[in-house]
Write an enzyme that holds these catalytic residues in place. Structure first.
Site, mmCIF file in Angstrom:
data_model
loop_
_atom_site.group_PDB
_atom_site.id
_atom_site.type_symbol
_atom_site.label_atom_id
_atom_site.label_comp_id
_atom_site.label_asym_id
_atom_site.label_seq_id
_atom_site.Cartn_x
_atom_site.Cartn_y
_atom_site.Cartn_z
ATOM 1 N N THR A 130 -25.630 -32.286 -13.915
ATOM 2 C CA THR A 130 -25.396 -30.944 -14.456
ATOM 3 C C THR A 130 -24.819 -31.002 -15.867
ATOM 4 O O THR A 130 -24.144 -31.984 -16.228
ATOM 5 C CB THR A 130 -24.403 -30.195 -13.526
ATOM 6 O OG1 THR A 130 -23.973 -29.010 -14.169
ATOM 7 C CG2 THR A 130 -23.176 -31.033 -13.208
ATOM 8 N N ASP A 131 -25.013 -29.920 -16.618
ATOM 9 C CA ASP A 131 -24.380 -29.831 -17.943
ATOM 10 C C ASP A 131 -22.874 -29.586 -17.823
ATOM 11 O O ASP A 131 -22.145 -29.714 -18.804
ATOM 12 C CB ASP A 131 -25.042 -28.742 -18.811
ATOM 13 C CG ASP A 131 -24.939 -27.336 -18.224
ATOM 14 O OD1 ASP A 131 -24.447 -27.178 -17.087
ATOM 15 O OD2 ASP A 131 -25.359 -26.375 -18.919
ATOM 16 N N GLU A 132 -22.413 -29.258 -16.604
ATOM 17 C CA GLU A 132 -20.980 -28.961 -16.434
ATOM 18 C C GLU A 132 -20.106 -30.190 -16.694
ATOM 19 O O GLU A 132 -18.904 -30.064 -16.905
ATOM 20 C CB GLU A 132 -20.711 -28.387 -15.038
ATOM 21 C CG GLU A 132 -21.493 -27.099 -14.809
ATOM 22 C CD GLU A 132 -21.092 -26.341 -13.553
ATOM 23 O OE1 GLU A 132 -19.930 -26.422 -13.147
ATOM 24 O OE2 GLU A 132 -21.969 -25.665 -12.994
ATOM 25 N N TYR A 155 -15.947 -29.925 -8.737
ATOM 26 C CA TYR A 155 -17.404 -30.146 -8.679
ATOM 27 C C TYR A 155 -17.876 -30.955 -9.881
ATOM 28 O O TYR A 155 -18.512 -32.003 -9.731
ATOM 29 C CB TYR A 155 -18.147 -28.803 -8.625
ATOM 30 C CG TYR A 155 -19.621 -28.923 -8.949
ATOM 31 C CD1 TYR A 155 -20.492 -29.599 -8.089
ATOM 32 C CD2 TYR A 155 -20.155 -28.388 -10.135
ATOM 33 C CE1 TYR A 155 -21.843 -29.730 -8.399
ATOM 34 C CE2 TYR A 155 -21.500 -28.517 -10.441
ATOM 35 C CZ TYR A 155 -22.336 -29.186 -9.573
ATOM 36 O OH TYR A 155 -23.675 -29.324 -9.887
ATOM 37 N N LYS A 159 -19.462 -34.797 -10.186
ATOM 38 C CA LYS A 159 -20.787 -35.093 -10.751
ATOM 39 C C LYS A 159 -20.641 -36.062 -11.940
ATOM 40 O O LYS A 159 -21.461 -36.961 -12.114
ATOM 41 C CB LYS A 159 -21.478 -33.803 -11.200
ATOM 42 C CG LYS A 159 -21.918 -32.890 -10.072
ATOM 43 C CD LYS A 159 -22.951 -33.483 -9.121
ATOM 44 C CE LYS A 159 -24.304 -33.670 -9.761
ATOM 45 N NZ LYS A 159 -25.331 -34.101 -8.766
ATOM 46 N N PRO A 210 -19.952 -8.169 -7.620
ATOM 47 C CA PRO A 210 -18.750 -8.719 -8.262
ATOM 48 C C PRO A 210 -19.078 -9.531 -9.507
ATOM 49 O O PRO A 210 -19.985 -10.358 -9.500
ATOM 50 C CB PRO A 210 -18.181 -9.637 -7.168
ATOM 51 C CG PRO A 210 -19.361 -10.031 -6.339
ATOM 52 C CD PRO A 210 -20.371 -8.925 -6.434
#
Ligand SMILES: NC(=O)c1ccc[n+]([C@@H]2O[C@H](COP(=O)([O-])OP(=O)(O)OC[C@H]3O[C@@H](n4cnc5c(N)ncnc54)[C@H](O)[C@@H]3O)[C@@H](O)[C@H]2O)c1
Length: 347
Positions: A130-132, A155, A159, A210
């Site tokens: 992921t780019d996270e 998370y 990763k 939300p």
């Protein structure tokens, strides 16, 4: 090519399975069938002679060795992971076990299998990330493959750790790896706890929609079928030991994304009165919510000639239509544990 896909009953993994099967690849789908899995995602290929399913947990090294021995894959695409940031805040341990230890097991099983086979140069271990892992951007700049890692949630930290393991197995043991880091995906078969399906399904159920904080967090939205296409290209043409960022070239604030979705829904299934936008409700932000992610796609574009095929408006239109047409898919998933609840508040 015979591709062993982990996490092939999940959202992105199943898109990879469907696309790879349609292109004539043999598939071995390895999945533990956690709360996020749904075998209906791959129903269209399940009866094919070129498809096999293995109910296996990547935390179980012995079981993985047996699966590799039985199927003798030419390549691995490793997508199995715990993937929901909010769940990683409430309970990080599954993320450590699956995303880090599970990836370690996948690497060790692959290394042992590849070594016994005489280290074929054609073998590939493709790690999907992921780019996270790059952390949070301000208003300027984009993530390149050289951006230093700076994960900020359990998370993304898990990763990031898995990415480091994959690179280490290449440098130290010579395992033929490729790695990709992609932005936020959306599209058909997206599990109904993630933003896009939550918005569509809450709108249809006449519930509050939300939005975390002010809705000004920015993501680069990638249509899942474009992502699957990019992943197969990197598997076949990516340079060994190299990572590729994959983005949708579609930066939007969460509020813009939600409003686009609701405009599409207003057109496709108008409410008796008013707009679905009237259901938008701002709620307390996610702890440590990254402000902005943006992908610089230069490498994959220039080295492999890949670009996304749809704009976010086109992709969201297809996605909304898919949810309208597939209630029998999403309705039962709403009963799974935690779905529809506010998660990620236990920081
Ligand atoms: N969804 C996104 O926007 C996004 C963005 C960037 C990267 N990714 C990465 O892509 C991959 C797939 O993401 P997704 O959104 O499809 O996830 P998902 O949660 O929809 O699916 C994950 C799949 O992995 C399986 N799985 C989980 N733990 C397992 C274990 N221990 N053993 C075997 N199988 C297990 C689940 O049963 C499920 O089928 C992940 O590695 C994720 O980090 C996702």
């Amino acid at each position: 090519m015979k591709i062993l896909v982990t996490g092939g009953a999940g959202f992105i993994g199943s898109a990879v399975v469907r696309l790879a099967a349609s292109r004539g690849h043999e598939i071995v789908n390895c999945d533990a069938l956690t709360y996020a899995a749904c075998l209906d995602n791959v129903a269209e290929v399940a009866s094919s002679d070129s498809y096999a399913f293995e109910h296996v947990d990547i935390r179980d090294r012995t079981a993985l060795d047996a699966v590799f021995e039985r199927h003798k894959p030419d390549a691995v695409m490793h997508l199995a992971a715990e993937s929901h940031v909010d769940r990683s805040i409430d309970g990080p341990s599954d993320f450590i076990e699956t995303n880090i230890t599970g990836t370690f097991n996948m690497l060790e099983t692959s290394r042992s299998y590849w070594t016994k086979a005489g280290k074929p140069e054609t073998f590939r271990f493709h790690h999907i990330s992921t780019d996270e892992v790059y952390g949070s951007l301000g208003a300027e700049g984009m993530f390149t493959e050289d951006t230093p890692y700076d994960p900020r949630s359990p998370y993304s930290a898990s990763k990031a750790a898995s990415d480091h393991l994959v690179n280490a197995w290449h440098e130290t043991f010579g395992l033929p790896v490729v790695l990709t880091n992609c932005s936020n995906n959306y599209g058909p078969f997206h599990f109904p706890e993630k933003l896009v399906p939550v918005v569509i399904l809450n709108a249809l159920a006449d519930r509050d929609i939300p939005i975390y904080g002010k809705g000004d967090n920015i993501r680069d939205w990638l249509y899942v079928e474009d992502h699957a296409d990019a992943l197969l290209l990197v598997l076949e043409k990516g340079k060994l030991g190299r990572s590729y960022n994959i983005g949708g070239e579609n930066e939007r604030t969460n509020l813009q994304l939600v409003e686009t979705l609701l405009t599409i829904l207003d057109e496709k299934r108008p409410k008796a009165e008013g707009s679905y936008k009237d259901q938008i409700t701002f709620v307390a932000d996610r702890p440590g919510h990254d402000q902005r992610y943006a992908i610089d796609p230069t490498r994959i574009r220039e080295e492999l000639g890949w670009r996304p095929s749809v704009t976010v408006e086109e992709g969201l239109e297809k996605t909304v239509q898919w949810y309208l047409d597939n209630e029998s898919w999403w309705r039962p998933l709403q009963d799974r544990k935690g779905v529809g609840e506010r998660l990620g508040t236990k920081a």
